[in-house]
Design a protein around this motif. Sequence first.
Motif, mmCIF file in Angstrom:
data_model
loop_
_atom_site.group_PDB
_atom_site.id
_atom_site.type_symbol
_atom_site.label_atom_id
_atom_site.label_comp_id
_atom_site.label_asym_id
_atom_site.label_seq_id
_atom_site.Cartn_x
_atom_site.Cartn_y
_atom_site.Cartn_z
ATOM 1 N N VAL A 1 0.813 -1.194 -0.147
ATOM 2 C CA VAL A 1 0.010 -0.048 -0.103
ATOM 3 C C VAL A 1 0.887 1.166 0.063
ATOM 4 O O VAL A 1 1.788 1.312 0.763
ATOM 5 C CB VAL A 1 -0.866 -0.077 1.200
ATOM 6 C CG1 VAL A 1 -1.947 1.230 1.243
ATOM 7 C CG2 VAL A 1 -1.976 -1.168 1.221
ATOM 8 N N GLU A 2 0.736 2.355 -1.027
ATOM 9 C CA GLU A 2 1.477 3.527 -1.023
ATOM 10 C C GLU A 2 0.458 4.550 -0.664
ATOM 11 O O GLU A 2 -0.679 4.433 -1.351
ATOM 12 C CB GLU A 2 2.061 3.611 -2.473
ATOM 13 C CG GLU A 2 2.902 2.459 -2.760
ATOM 14 C CD GLU A 2 3.561 2.748 -4.382
ATOM 15 O OE1 GLU A 2 4.123 1.436 -4.873
ATOM 16 O OE2 GLU A 2 3.151 3.557 -4.825
ATOM 17 N N ILE A 3 0.809 5.315 0.261
ATOM 18 C CA ILE A 3 -0.038 6.348 0.476
ATOM 19 C C ILE A 3 0.627 7.737 0.685
ATOM 20 O O ILE A 3 1.692 7.998 0.791
ATOM 21 C CB ILE A 3 -0.461 6.061 2.352
ATOM 22 C CG1 ILE A 3 -0.959 4.869 2.392
ATOM 23 C CG2 ILE A 3 -1.111 7.332 2.656
ATOM 24 C CD1 ILE A 3 -1.577 4.539 3.659
ATOM 25 N N THR A 4 0.056 8.664 -0.129
ATOM 26 C CA THR A 4 0.307 10.093 -0.009
ATOM 27 C C THR A 4 -0.775 10.737 0.749
ATOM 28 O O THR A 4 -1.909 10.792 0.515
ATOM 29 C CB THR A 4 0.504 10.721 -1.531
ATOM 30 O OG1 THR A 4 1.360 9.705 -2.391
ATOM 31 C CG2 THR A 4 0.751 12.096 -1.602
ATOM 32 N N LEU A 5 -0.165 11.841 1.460
ATOM 33 C CA LEU A 5 -1.016 12.544 2.217
ATOM 34 C C LEU A 5 -0.659 14.326 1.995
ATOM 35 O O LEU A 5 0.456 14.585 1.953
ATOM 36 C CB LEU A 5 -0.733 12.412 3.868
ATOM 37 C CG LEU A 5 -0.943 11.080 4.178
ATOM 38 C CD1 LEU A 5 -0.683 10.954 5.859
ATOM 39 C CD2 LEU A 5 -2.540 10.712 4.055
ATOM 40 N N ALA A 6 -1.777 14.785 1.627
ATOM 41 C CA ALA A 6 -1.726 16.373 1.538
ATOM 42 C C ALA A 6 -3.182 16.802 1.669
ATOM 43 O O ALA A 6 -3.967 16.265 1.702
ATOM 44 C CB ALA A 6 -1.272 16.723 0.288
ATOM 45 N N THR A 7 -3.229 17.994 2.093
ATOM 46 C CA THR A 7 -4.756 18.598 2.301
ATOM 47 C C THR A 7 -4.740 19.528 1.137
ATOM 48 O O THR A 7 -4.087 20.587 0.747
ATOM 49 C CB THR A 7 -4.392 19.634 3.460
ATOM 50 O OG1 THR A 7 -4.137 18.683 4.618
ATOM 51 C CG2 THR A 7 -5.838 20.312 3.894
ATOM 52 N N HIS A 8 -5.876 19.253 0.348
ATOM 53 C CA HIS A 8 -6.263 20.069 -0.944
ATOM 54 C C HIS A 8 -6.598 21.181 -0.705
ATOM 55 O O HIS A 8 -6.475 22.262 -1.437
ATOM 56 C CB HIS A 8 -7.298 18.971 -1.588
ATOM 57 C CG HIS A 8 -6.879 17.489 -1.860
ATOM 58 N ND1 HIS A 8 -7.614 16.418 -1.396
ATOM 59 C CD2 HIS A 8 -5.542 17.118 -1.985
ATOM 60 C CE1 HIS A 8 -6.922 15.229 -1.610
ATOM 61 N NE2 HIS A 8 -5.819 15.575 -2.044
ATOM 62 N N GLU A 9 -7.374 21.424 0.520
ATOM 63 C CA GLU A 9 -7.999 22.722 0.786
ATOM 64 C C GLU A 9 -6.916 23.760 1.067
ATOM 65 O O GLU A 9 -7.186 25.000 0.330
ATOM 66 C CB GLU A 9 -8.691 22.518 2.258
ATOM 67 C CG GLU A 9 -9.577 23.676 2.459
ATOM 68 C CD GLU A 9 -10.360 23.349 3.835
ATOM 69 O OE1 GLU A 9 -10.759 22.069 4.145
ATOM 70 O OE2 GLU A 9 -10.310 24.124 4.520
ATOM 71 N N CYS A 10 -5.704 23.502 1.255
ATOM 72 C CA CYS A 10 -4.467 24.300 1.510
ATOM 73 C C CYS A 10 -3.458 24.198 0.390
ATOM 74 O O CYS A 10 -2.425 24.764 0.500
ATOM 75 C CB CYS A 10 -3.888 24.522 2.875
ATOM 76 S SG CYS A 10 -3.064 23.206 3.286
ATOM 77 N N GLN A 11 -3.944 23.205 -0.386
ATOM 78 C CA GLN A 11 -2.876 22.845 -1.456
ATOM 79 C C GLN A 11 -1.366 22.690 -0.788
ATOM 80 O O GLN A 11 -0.315 22.886 -1.299
ATOM 81 C CB GLN A 11 -2.611 23.665 -2.589
ATOM 82 C CG GLN A 11 -4.139 23.715 -3.306
ATOM 83 C CD GLN A 11 -4.109 24.744 -4.517
ATOM 84 O OE1 GLN A 11 -3.002 25.196 -4.641
ATOM 85 N NE2 GLN A 11 -5.067 24.428 -5.065
ATOM 86 N N GLY A 12 -1.506 21.684 0.240
ATOM 87 C CA GLY A 12 -0.031 21.476 1.113
ATOM 88 C C GLY A 12 -0.203 20.681 2.286
ATOM 89 O O GLY A 12 -1.313 20.249 2.502
ATOM 90 N N LEU A 13 0.911 20.395 3.024
ATOM 91 C CA LEU A 13 0.891 19.794 4.359
ATOM 92 C C LEU A 13 0.079 20.651 5.277
ATOM 93 O O LEU A 13 0.532 21.780 5.610
ATOM 94 C CB LEU A 13 2.227 19.384 4.739
ATOM 95 C CG LEU A 13 2.724 18.255 3.870
ATOM 96 C CD1 LEU A 13 4.332 18.118 4.182
ATOM 97 C CD2 LEU A 13 1.920 17.157 4.227
ATOM 98 N N SER A 14 -0.756 20.005 6.092
ATOM 99 C CA SER A 14 -1.332 20.771 7.387
ATOM 100 C C SER A 14 -1.437 19.773 8.445
ATOM 101 O O SER A 14 -0.916 18.668 8.383
ATOM 102 C CB SER A 14 -2.737 21.089 7.040
ATOM 103 O OG SER A 14 -3.733 19.850 7.014
ATOM 104 N N VAL A 15 -1.770 20.269 9.583
ATOM 105 C CA VAL A 15 -1.748 19.406 10.812
ATOM 106 C C VAL A 15 -2.505 18.070 10.565
ATOM 107 O O VAL A 15 -2.335 17.145 10.816
ATOM 108 C CB VAL A 15 -1.981 20.335 12.003
ATOM 109 C CG1 VAL A 15 -3.568 20.598 11.867
ATOM 110 C CG2 VAL A 15 -1.809 19.461 13.220
ATOM 111 N N ARG A 16 -3.371 18.212 9.501
ATOM 112 C CA ARG A 16 -4.374 17.136 9.354
ATOM 113 C C ARG A 16 -3.571 15.803 8.861
ATOM 114 O O ARG A 16 -3.981 14.720 9.212
ATOM 115 C CB ARG A 16 -5.680 17.443 8.414
ATOM 116 C CG ARG A 16 -6.639 18.318 9.119
ATOM 117 C CD ARG A 16 -7.799 18.548 8.094
ATOM 118 N NE ARG A 16 -8.388 19.707 8.445
ATOM 119 C CZ ARG A 16 -9.311 20.588 8.066
ATOM 120 N NH1 ARG A 16 -9.424 20.386 6.680
ATOM 121 N NH2 ARG A 16 -9.899 21.611 8.221
ATOM 122 N N ASP A 17 -2.765 15.961 7.934
ATOM 123 C CA ASP A 17 -1.702 15.162 7.357
ATOM 124 C C ASP A 17 -0.796 14.717 8.579
ATOM 125 O O ASP A 17 -0.759 13.287 8.703
ATOM 126 C CB ASP A 17 -0.811 15.761 6.413
ATOM 127 C CG ASP A 17 -1.869 16.345 5.259
ATOM 128 O OD1 ASP A 17 -2.856 15.454 4.588
ATOM 129 O OD2 ASP A 17 -1.835 17.533 4.957
#
Length: 124
Positions: free
Chosen positions: A94-110
Motif C-alpha cells: 500500500v502506497e499512501i500520499t498525504l496532502a491537504t487539498h484545501e490548502c494545497q499542501g501539508l497541514s496538521v491534518r496530514d
Amino acid sequence: MPIAKLTTDERKKLVEPLKNNEWELVDGRDAIKKKFKFNDFNEAFGFMTRIALQADKVDHHPEWFNVSVGAKRSQTNSSLRLNSILNLQVYNNVEITLATHECQGLSVRDVDLANFIDSIYKRQ
Ligand SMILES: C[C@H](O)[C@H](O)[C@H]1CNC2=NC(N)=NC(=O)C2=N1
C-alpha cells in the motif's frame, strides 16, 4: 477558518519525526508519502479499512495505491513460478500520499493521519 499550511517551525517539530519513520517528501509537491508492505492482500486491505474508517471520521482522505509487489518470504521459487503462471497476484503493498487539498499542501491534518497510520501499522 480555512486550514493553514504548516509553518517552518511546525515542519521541524511535526514532519521531521515522520521522516525518521520512513515518510518522504513528494517531489514537486507539498505532500508526504510512505510505502507499507504486508504478507498478503487480506492484511493490506485490513490496514486500508482501518484507515478508511478513520478518514471518514475525521473527514481527511489519503491518496493511495494498492499494488502487488514482491512475495511472501516463505514462498519458494517454484510456488512463485506457479503464481506467475496462474496469474495469482499478491496485492500486498500500500502506497499512501498525504496532502491537504484545501490548502494545497501539508497541514496538521496530514500529520495527525500519518501518526494514526503509523500507530496501526504492524511491520512485517
Ligand atoms: C468537504 C470536505 O470536508 C472536504 O472536501 C475534505 C474531505 N477530505 C479531504 N482530504 C484531504 N486530503 N484534503 C482535503 O482538503 C479534504 N477536504
